[in-house]
Design a protein around this motif. Structure first.
Motif, PDB file in Angstrom:
ATOM      1  N   ASN A 129      39.481   6.649  18.073  1.00  0.00           N
ATOM      2  CA  ASN A 129      40.204   6.031  19.358  1.00  0.00           C
ATOM      3  C   ASN A 129      39.303   5.312  20.226  1.00  0.00           C
ATOM      4  O   ASN A 129      39.458   5.254  21.624  1.00  0.00           O
ATOM      5  CB  ASN A 129      40.963   7.186  20.130  1.00  0.00           C
ATOM      6  N   GLU A 130      38.177   4.363  19.820  1.00  0.00           N
ATOM      7  CA  GLU A 130      37.170   3.757  20.671  1.00  0.00           C
ATOM      8  C   GLU A 130      38.102   2.617  21.164  1.00  0.00           C
ATOM      9  O   GLU A 130      38.815   1.962  20.572  1.00  0.00           O
ATOM     10  CB  GLU A 130      35.940   3.370  19.933  1.00  0.00           C
ATOM     11  N   LYS A 131      37.877   2.557  22.514  1.00  0.00           N
ATOM     12  CA  LYS A 131      38.638   1.650  23.517  1.00  0.00           C
ATOM     13  C   LYS A 131      37.820  -0.074  23.084  1.00  0.00           C
ATOM     14  O   LYS A 131      36.612   0.242  23.069  1.00  0.00           O
ATOM     15  CB  LYS A 131      38.596   1.742  24.806  1.00  0.00           C
ATOM     16  N   ILE A 132      38.678  -0.682  22.576  1.00  0.00           N
ATOM     17  CA  ILE A 132      38.301  -2.177  22.325  1.00  0.00           C
ATOM     18  C   ILE A 132      38.235  -3.018  23.553  1.00  0.00           C
ATOM     19  O   ILE A 132      39.367  -3.235  24.149  1.00  0.00           O
ATOM     20  CB  ILE A 132      39.030  -2.711  21.014  1.00  0.00           C
ATOM     21  N   PHE A 133      37.228  -3.451  24.146  1.00  0.00           N
ATOM     22  CA  PHE A 133      37.096  -4.506  25.293  1.00  0.00           C
ATOM     23  C   PHE A 133      37.271  -5.807  24.781  1.00  0.00           C
ATOM     24  O   PHE A 133      36.531  -6.324  23.881  1.00  0.00           O
ATOM     25  CB  PHE A 133      35.788  -4.195  25.979  1.00  0.00           C
ATOM     26  N   PHE A 134      37.769  -6.633  25.419  1.00  0.00           N
ATOM     27  CA  PHE A 134      38.054  -8.188  24.981  1.00  0.00           C
ATOM     28  C   PHE A 134      37.081  -8.895  24.863  1.00  0.00           C
ATOM     29  O   PHE A 134      36.128  -8.939  25.819  1.00  0.00           O
ATOM     30  CB  PHE A 134      39.061  -8.669  26.111  1.00  0.00           C
ATOM     31  N   GLY A 135      36.529  -9.340  23.915  1.00  0.00           N
ATOM     32  CA  GLY A 135      35.229 -10.460  23.636  1.00  0.00           C
ATOM     33  C   GLY A 135      34.215  -9.533  23.654  1.00  0.00           C
ATOM     34  O   GLY A 135      32.957 -10.130  23.307  1.00  0.00           O
ATOM     35  N   LEU A 136      34.191  -8.075  23.483  1.00  0.00           N
ATOM     36  CA  LEU A 136      32.838  -7.438  23.268  1.00  0.00           C
ATOM     37  C   LEU A 136      32.764  -6.636  22.044  1.00  0.00           C
ATOM     38  O   LEU A 136      33.575  -6.224  21.426  1.00  0.00           O
ATOM     39  CB  LEU A 136      32.725  -6.172  24.503  1.00  0.00           C
ATOM     40  N   PRO A 137      31.795  -6.465  21.281  1.00  0.00           N
ATOM     41  CA  PRO A 137      31.555  -5.819  20.143  1.00  0.00           C
ATOM     42  C   PRO A 137      31.770  -4.164  20.225  1.00  0.00           C
ATOM     43  O   PRO A 137      31.996  -3.703  21.271  1.00  0.00           O
ATOM     44  CB  PRO A 137      29.969  -6.306  19.782  1.00  0.00           C
TER      45      PRO A 137
END
Length: 227
Positions: A129-137
């Motif tokens: 459940n890692e949060k995905i940040f917009f535009g970041l790896p």
């Protein structure tokens, strides 16, 4: 005979009026007593010193039948430990006991002086459940030979990690197998551990970390645990 009867009638009438008058006079002289009323007075306060007397009014306010329609809790919180002395070692690993519900995530990092390095506790085969940040790896390289799960606002969707990183229309999370996420070679003899906990649904059970342990290898010791 007639005169005698008339005189007797007048005499009886006079006697009746006299008796009535006496009764009225008796009432006037001895009127009926009203029920007794006792008067209570509040004693005035006494002051031992020469102070001005003032009156004070106290008010009490209360709320009855209270119901809460929602609750507010921290959706993201974190902690950084004090420095952990590891000595002159070749590599370190992290071991941790923590509780991770389905709608939450726990992220671990090692702080080596002014550098922050993400790390996964040994024994965890997945980053969950890692949060995905917009535009970041992502925090780790992903092993694409193994399955991964991407969710948008808590609902599983079919898309690539690259597409999710470039999507900005919701909250995206990913569960995946990381590469090179368990070992770190420190540059200093002491480090800190950073923990970030995220809750994606305010009505869900929050995560918590019970403990974290640094394992040190090589150098001063072949194998040591550092709390």
């Amino acid at each position: 005979m007639a005169i005698i009867r008339t005189t007797g009638s007048i005499t009886q009438k006079q006697e009746a009026e006299t008796a009535k008058q006496k009764a009225i006079d008796k009432l006037l002289l001895n009127p009926p007593q009203l029920p007794g009323i006792k008067l209570f007075t509040k004693p005035e306060p006494r002051f031992e010193h020469n102070l001005e007397q003032r009156y004070k009014f106290g008010y009490f306010f209360g709320v009855d039948n209270v119901s809460f329609s929602s609750r507010n809790i921290n959706t993201t919180c974190g902690r950084v430990t004090d420095y952990i002395e590891i000595g002159n070692v070749e590599s370190i690993q992290l071991e941790s006991s923590y509780h991770l519900p389905d709608k939450a995530s726990v992220e671990f990092s090692v702080i080596d002086q002014d550098v922050e390095i993400p790390i996964v506790p040994v024994g965890d085969s997945l980053v969950r459940n890692e949060k995905i940040f917009f535009g970041l790896p992502l925090r780790f390289s992903i092993d694409k030979t193994k399955p991964y799960i991407i969710k948008k606002d808590g609902v599983e969707v079919t898309m690539t990690p690259e597409a999710a990183i470039n999507a900005n229309d919701g909250l995206y999370t990913i569960t995946y197998s990381p590469i090179g996420a368990y070992d770190y070679m420190p540059k200093n003899d002491r480090v800190k551990v950073k923990v970030i906990m995220r809750l994606y649904d305010k009505t869900s059970e929050p995560p918590f970390v019970q403990n974290a342990l640094i394992r040190a290898y090589g150098g001063d010791a072949l194998w040591k645990d550092r709390l």
